[in-house]
Design a protein around this motif. Structure first.
Motif, short mmCIF file in Angstrom:
data_model
loop_
_atom_site.label_atom_id
_atom_site.label_comp_id
_atom_site.label_asym_id
_atom_site.label_seq_id
_atom_site.Cartn_x
_atom_site.Cartn_y
_atom_site.Cartn_z
N ASP A 238 0.83 -1.20 -0.01
CA ASP A 238 0.18 0.11 -0.03
C ASP A 238 0.81 1.23 0.06
O ASP A 238 0.54 2.49 -0.63
N VAL A 239 1.85 1.05 0.76
CA VAL A 239 2.94 2.36 0.69
C VAL A 239 3.38 2.64 -0.86
O VAL A 239 3.53 3.83 -1.14
N ALA A 240 3.90 1.60 -1.37
CA ALA A 240 4.34 1.73 -2.76
C ALA A 240 3.09 2.50 -3.79
O ALA A 240 3.45 3.15 -4.50
N ARG B 222 2.83 6.02 -2.93
CA ARG B 222 3.99 6.71 -3.28
C ARG B 222 4.11 6.81 -4.74
O ARG B 222 4.23 8.18 -5.43
N ALA B 223 3.58 5.99 -5.45
CA ALA B 223 3.47 6.16 -7.09
C ALA B 223 2.18 7.03 -7.44
O ALA B 223 2.32 7.88 -8.19
N GLY B 224 1.30 7.15 -6.60
CA GLY B 224 0.01 7.99 -6.90
C GLY B 224 0.54 9.54 -6.59
O GLY B 224 0.20 10.34 -7.46
N LEU B 225 1.35 9.81 -5.62
CA LEU B 225 1.62 10.90 -5.25
C LEU B 225 2.62 11.51 -6.18
O LEU B 225 2.59 12.79 -6.59
N ARG B 226 3.45 10.84 -6.70
CA ARG B 226 4.74 10.97 -7.80
C ARG B 226 3.90 11.31 -9.32
O ARG B 226 4.00 12.12 -9.93
N ALA B 227 2.61 10.41 -9.47
CA ALA B 227 2.00 10.71 -10.70
C ALA B 227 1.21 12.26 -10.91
O ALA B 227 1.06 12.74 -11.89
N THR B 228 0.79 12.74 -9.76
CA THR B 228 0.11 13.99 -9.58
C THR B 228 1.08 15.05 -9.27
O THR B 228 0.67 16.11 -9.35
N ALA B 229 2.38 15.14 -8.99
CA ALA B 229 3.17 15.97 -8.42
C ALA B 229 4.00 16.47 -9.70
O ALA B 229 4.47 17.83 -9.47
#
Length: 384
Positions: free
Chosen positions: A315-317, A320-327
């Motif tokens: 879930d952490v991974a 992290r991927a979701g936050l990077r995608a929107t950043a």
């Protein structure tokens, strides 16, 4: 700037920079005010605090350490319209007798960097007795003994000579030993530098490695912290399993912080998860992972017998991927190379120093009391 920023920050910034003609002079005025003119005191025992309230308290009490100075100067610069950020790293360290340089946790430091068009991000040093004040912020004081560069000197005039050079008839071996008198060119000095010693060259190489490595220290610390938190999939005992869940949640909190969502310790895990989803603009699958982790944390903290939790690292991974995608590209680069959560190193160092200071004070107090008690025991009683 956040709406919660106290008005005293802008008011103080305008007062300190009154009379400055441009952003550079305003930045230097802020640095000098913090470092020497404002009556601030460097003290590592002060609690760092969080949020805008910490900045307001620092401006009132005027005591703190590098985190307070750097963040407050950055906030004041932003209120004046100057882009600013806070860098976290290390001071150059201490030169050793063998020519090496020692850089340790005692050298951890934070400083503000302000952006100027055509120049880029520029370092400033508002913290007194720490770091080094950049030379470009010091007032220039020309020396009266320096000749005017616009006036040529007599020695600079090239006068051809009819006298043949002594080196024309000098053997090559004698020329190498400097036994041929003057050189072929009048006024030119023969090279006397035998070359850089091995120790000096090694010191320069080591300094270059330090300079190249220091900017990567936040990245290395962040990578190590993530590996430590997510290194083991579970625990053999309920206590170990609970620790893994809390470590996973801490990793989510720091990952969100690296992407610009500062932690709010006053909120419950459920509200914190909703805040991360909202500010991070996360999709449905990523939001579900955040809420699963928040629910697991609530189980650990509040349930009499917490249910076993599986897949926390996965879930952490996802988060992290979701936050990077929107950043965006710039946000991803900042979160990777200069993670905001690396400031925890400074906080931990400050807390460790404060704890050592308290222990030392308590030990001195016990020693003094023991000495007093010993003298009282040796003193004979007075007669009535």
């Amino acid at each position: 700037m956040p709406r919660s920023l106290p008005a005293v920050v802008l008011k103080t910034a305008q007062k300190v920079t009154a009379g400055a003609r441009n952003d550079y002079e305003r930045a230097v005025a802020l640095q000098d005010w913090f470092a020497s003119e404002g009556g601030f005191r460097y003290d590592t025992t002060v609690t760092s605090g969080t949020g805008t309230a910490a900045i307001e308290r620092f401006l009132k009490d005027r005591e703190g350490f590098c985190v307070h100075f750097s963040f407050t100067m950055a906030a004041m610069a932003r209120t004046l319209g100057i882009p600013a950020r806070v860098a976290v790293g290390f001071t150059p360290g201490t030169a050793q007798a063998d020519g090496s340089v020692s850089v340790g946790l005692r050298d951890a430091h934070a400083w503000p960097e302000l952006y100027f068009e055509g120049v880029g991000w520029t370092r400033f040093e508002p913290t007194p007795s720490r770091g080094s004040v950049p030379s470009y912020t010091l007032p220039e004081a020309p020396s009266p003994d320096v000749d005017d560069p616009a006036q040529p000197s007599v020695e600079d005039t090239a006068v051809p000579s009819a006298v043949p050079s002594a080196t024309e008839s000098c053997p090559a071996q004698a020329r190498r030993q400097g036994e041929c008198g003057e050189t072929a060119v009048p006024g030119a000095a023969a090279p006397t530098d035998p070359g850089a010693p091995v120790g000096t060259a090694a010191l320069w190489v080591l300094g270059a490695l330090v300079v190249l490595t220091v900017p990567l220290l936040p990245l290395l610390w962040r990578t190590r912290a993530r590996a430590r938190r997510l290194g083991s999939p579970g625990g053999r005992t309920p206590a170990e399993a609970a620790g893994r869940v809390l470590a996973a949640w801490e990793e989510v909190t720091d990952t969100a912080w690296d992407h610009g969502i500062a932690p709010d310790e006053s909120q419950t895990p459920r509200k914190a998860a909703a805040r991360i989803v909202r500010l991070g603009r996360l999709d449905e699958a990523t939001a579900a992972a955040v809420h699963r982790l928040a629910g697991a944390v609530e189980q650990v903290l509040y349930a009499p017998e917490p249910r076993p939790v599986m897949g926390a690292a996965e879930d952490v991974a996802v988060v992290r991927a979701g936050l990077r995608a929107t950043a965006g590209r710039a946000g991803r680069l900042r979160a990777t190379v200069a993670p905001r959560s690396a400031v925890r190193v400074i906080w931990a160092l400050s807390a460790h120093r404060a704890q050592l200071a308290r222990r030392w004070t308590a030990r001195l107090g016990r020693a003094r009391w023991t000495a007093v008690a010993s003298r009282l025991r040796r003193r004979p009683p007075r007669r009535a």
